[in-house]
Design an enzyme around this catalytic site. Sequence first.
Site, PDB file in Angstrom:
ATOM      1  N   CYS A 138     -19.928  10.118 -13.640  1.00  0.00           N
ATOM      2  CA  CYS A 138     -19.828   8.881 -14.166  1.00  0.00           C
ATOM      3  C   CYS A 138     -18.762   7.989 -14.832  1.00  0.00           C
ATOM      4  O   CYS A 138     -18.453   7.059 -14.912  1.00  0.00           O
ATOM      5  CB  CYS A 138     -21.100   8.505 -14.997  1.00  0.00           C
ATOM      6  SG  CYS A 138     -20.950   9.353 -16.598  1.00  0.00           S
ATOM      7  N   CYS A 141     -17.624  10.224 -19.866  1.00  0.00           N
ATOM      8  CA  CYS A 141     -17.394  11.205 -20.922  1.00  0.00           C
ATOM      9  C   CYS A 141     -16.816  12.536 -19.962  1.00  0.00           C
ATOM     10  O   CYS A 141     -17.660  13.273 -19.946  1.00  0.00           O
ATOM     11  CB  CYS A 141     -18.565  11.623 -21.760  1.00  0.00           C
ATOM     12  SG  CYS A 141     -20.123  11.515 -21.018  1.00  0.00           S
ATOM     13  N   CYS A 250     -29.264  10.427 -20.659  1.00  0.00           N
ATOM     14  CA  CYS A 250     -27.844  10.156 -21.060  1.00  0.00           C
ATOM     15  C   CYS A 250     -27.794  10.686 -22.741  1.00  0.00           C
ATOM     16  O   CYS A 250     -28.408  10.424 -23.359  1.00  0.00           O
ATOM     17  CB  CYS A 250     -27.553   8.791 -21.300  1.00  0.00           C
ATOM     18  SG  CYS A 250     -25.764   8.451 -21.605  1.00  0.00           S
ATOM     19  N   GLU A 431     -11.657 -16.553 -40.036  1.00  0.00           N
ATOM     20  CA  GLU A 431     -11.770 -16.275 -38.881  1.00  0.00           C
ATOM     21  C   GLU A 431     -11.654 -17.476 -37.991  1.00  0.00           C
ATOM     22  O   GLU A 431     -12.473 -18.541 -38.180  1.00  0.00           O
ATOM     23  CB  GLU A 431     -12.985 -15.372 -38.619  1.00  0.00           C
ATOM     24  CG  GLU A 431     -13.328 -15.083 -37.160  1.00  0.00           C
ATOM     25  CD  GLU A 431     -12.471 -14.396 -36.415  1.00  0.00           C
ATOM     26  OE1 GLU A 431     -12.155 -14.674 -35.400  1.00  0.00           O
ATOM     27  OE2 GLU A 431     -12.030 -13.281 -37.000  1.00  0.00           O
ATOM     28  N   ASP A 479      -4.748  -7.960 -39.166  1.00  0.00           N
ATOM     29  CA  ASP A 479      -4.309  -7.147 -37.945  1.00  0.00           C
ATOM     30  C   ASP A 479      -3.140  -8.179 -37.324  1.00  0.00           C
ATOM     31  O   ASP A 479      -2.983  -7.820 -35.994  1.00  0.00           O
ATOM     32  CB  ASP A 479      -5.444  -6.952 -37.117  1.00  0.00           C
ATOM     33  CG  ASP A 479      -6.044  -8.111 -36.506  1.00  0.00           C
ATOM     34  OD1 ASP A 479      -5.798  -9.075 -36.948  1.00  0.00           O
ATOM     35  OD2 ASP A 479      -6.972  -8.073 -35.570  1.00  0.00           O
ATOM     36  N   CYS A 511       1.622 -10.878 -21.159  1.00  0.00           N
ATOM     37  CA  CYS A 511       1.606 -12.229 -21.702  1.00  0.00           C
ATOM     38  C   CYS A 511       0.153 -12.199 -22.719  1.00  0.00           C
ATOM     39  O   CYS A 511       0.267 -12.587 -23.698  1.00  0.00           O
ATOM     40  CB  CYS A 511       1.175 -13.238 -20.735  1.00  0.00           C
ATOM     41  SG  CYS A 511       3.037 -13.668 -19.973  1.00  0.00           S
TER      42      CYS A 511
END
Length: 841
Positions: A138, A141, A250, A431, A479, A511
């Site tokens: 898959c 992982c 899973c 924000e 950030d 860009c």
Amino acid sequence: MAAAGAFCPLSGTLLRRRIPLHHRRRLLAITAAAPEAPAPAPTPSQPPPPPPRAKGYFPKKNEILELTCEGLAFKGKGVCKVDGSTFVLLCDGALPGERLVARVRRLRRGAFAEAAKLKTLSPHHDAVEAPCPLAADCGGCKSQSLAYFAQIHHKYVQVRDLLVNFGKFDPRSLESSDPSAILKPIVPCDEIFRFRNKMEFSFGTKRWMKREWKEEKEEVAKVEELETDGYSLGLHAPGFFDKVLHVETCLLHSEPADKVLAVVQESWTDPALGLTPYDVYKHVGFLKHLMIRTGRNVSTGALEVMVNFVTSCYKPELLMPLVDRITKIPEVVSVVNNVNTSVGNTSVGEQEYTLYGKPTITEMLRGLTFQISANSFFQTNTKQADVLYKLIEDSADLKGDGSEIVLDLFCGTGTIGLTLARRAKHVYGYEVVPEAIADAQKNAKLNGISNATFVQGDLNKINEAFGKEFPKPDIIISDMSEAGDPLDSLPAAILADVLGRVADTGDLAACRLASRALLAASYHCPRVSLSAAARARRLREGGGGDGGTAFRAAASNVASLIGPYLRSLALDASEGQGFPDDAMWVEEGEFDEGDDLHLTSDESVASWAATAAGPALREVDIADFWPQSCWRKAEALRVISHLCHNLVKLRLKNAWLSVVGLKIMPNLTHLALEFIRLDDEDLSALNRCFPCLEILNLIGVGGLKDPKINLPQLKICCWEVSNIPRSLAIHAPKLVYLELKCVRPEILILDIPSVSTLKLTIDKLGPTVEADGLVSLTNLWIESLDLDSLLQLFTSDRNIMTLDLELPVSADCIDLYDAVNPDYLVQLFARITEVKLSPRF
């Protein structure tokens, strides 16, 4: 040291599919090592070791090699080498220190190769058995076979190498023991399984099983890929948008979530329920995605699960049998239905309905409570997010006396600022996304936090008044770079136009990474043009680069990203590897398919046409890579006609096109086919499926036999016939401009009464010519060896006013002198006002 040798250039070789093509072999420098003392002879029980490879060794496609893995690259691929060689092969499933046998699958223009692992000769000492049987398939992982502490080490090495090689940091300062050092140790996760609070599975019409390998009679043999048409529910196979790997359990999400998955797997294919998966090609079917989210009850701490069915329409009666079964699991407290009617692959619905329980679940992070809806953003690893926010608190080093001001820039939903609010005087969060600000305010109210203020605003456009909106901050969380984004002052329409002119996939990504303004504009960019020419230039200069598959994937990614805002898509691979003389050859006459740029294949076209951009597109322009497309029949026309039904303009170049399954496109008014082998001998499919064409360009279209254009709306036509059909016919009552270039058809029929401009290039007229009724013709351009006969054809009842005569290269002006005599021309055309003769006359 022996002198370097080189292979001589080859010419006139033949592709394995029998296509003649001139090319050059790559010049390979072969260096011979100085002789060493002879090695001891192997014992009878010990097989002789493989001979050492020279440093200039270059593997061949499909060659079986013994490799040694020296490290891990991006996405967990093993960096492998042949003993004695410096050439790099990337191999999935190979671990550092492991010796293995692998088969060379792709050669990447001499920079590196990709290999498929066949078997392990000697394992790495950090190797473990992957607990999930699908770990290697898959792709979610794939490092499960490597011990967790070793995974952390190699991730640390990757980050360090990026900072040194690209960030140009001093490696000595990176790994110093100074607390202010840039590179900190990785904080491991206590739980490496069952840690995700959200998993999204897809319903599919095709169950995918990855290729497998086995040994037979001491030789490695390939078992072909197996792809069945059974319904599937699971995760997308790596690199495929339309194929789903069936997943029954899973280990990433919680055990209650796994129970939900098991119940759905057992039930949804029951014919009595009448449930069908959504088909990404046909756009039919009901079930699209199954999303399972896990939270915690704030009062009891017990797990609680939300199940979200994403469907193509709202039909709750179809889902209720499934709802009744999964709600028997005690942890399930919410079942919702998101309805997404678009053809895209997104799991966010336009409408949401609660089918059972409450519409949200809760989760705790750093002692705070957060409400989570089906489409809320929340850190997927809750416990590790708790560790991350604790590190932020420690780095902020607040006094804890409630005297400090915290400024949280680009705060999102406010999770970081809210965790600091308990030890601060006040938190101010800013924000640009209004939905995120609404969530932040809701979370603050839910947790009884009154010393946090969240403001919606664009921080890239702040002015001098910004600092007056809050007290002087003691701690700033951000950030964003200090300089801000200078492109923010430009209107969004201009930014979108700038992005539409970027032709290289690498430049386009740069860009979007370099500027928030360009990133935001990219989601609404109406025009995208991608070219492989820049990529080819980097490859010729030895800079390496992604293969053709990566270039094709860029179109799919862009189409998925922009979706319904995309109006024009242009893909140009015509110079992807240069012209045929510059193409790469790995053996005599064998083209390297690792750099495949076949853009007109059904898979390549469907990768972008099956997204939400498909129905929105108005213009499509594809120039394929001729050495890849000339020997493979493509289904581009069929796929485009089914998925891009609102298309107005279409141009296809360098391809072999089938017309089987072609659907009528009533909106298409412009069509250009250039250097195309068309499986439509008489053009009947073109006439039938494109009835509203107004502009038609057929340049170098081969495969025609007795072609006939019969288009009632056609106004402009340029037709350059590449082969020599017996007859040519054009029936177009509204045609006003015609360029026709052919050799010598036996039958030529021009039923074009409205044409005013005619440009005709023809060697000689055949025995049958029908060109009566050209009453509107005023401008005539002719290039022919049979000039006199052609001029006689247009004399009677004509209104020709301008005449342009061109001398063919193979002709002598003396042979045609009488035909261009001015007195003779005036006698033929009584209304003529202007005559232009080629300089060669």
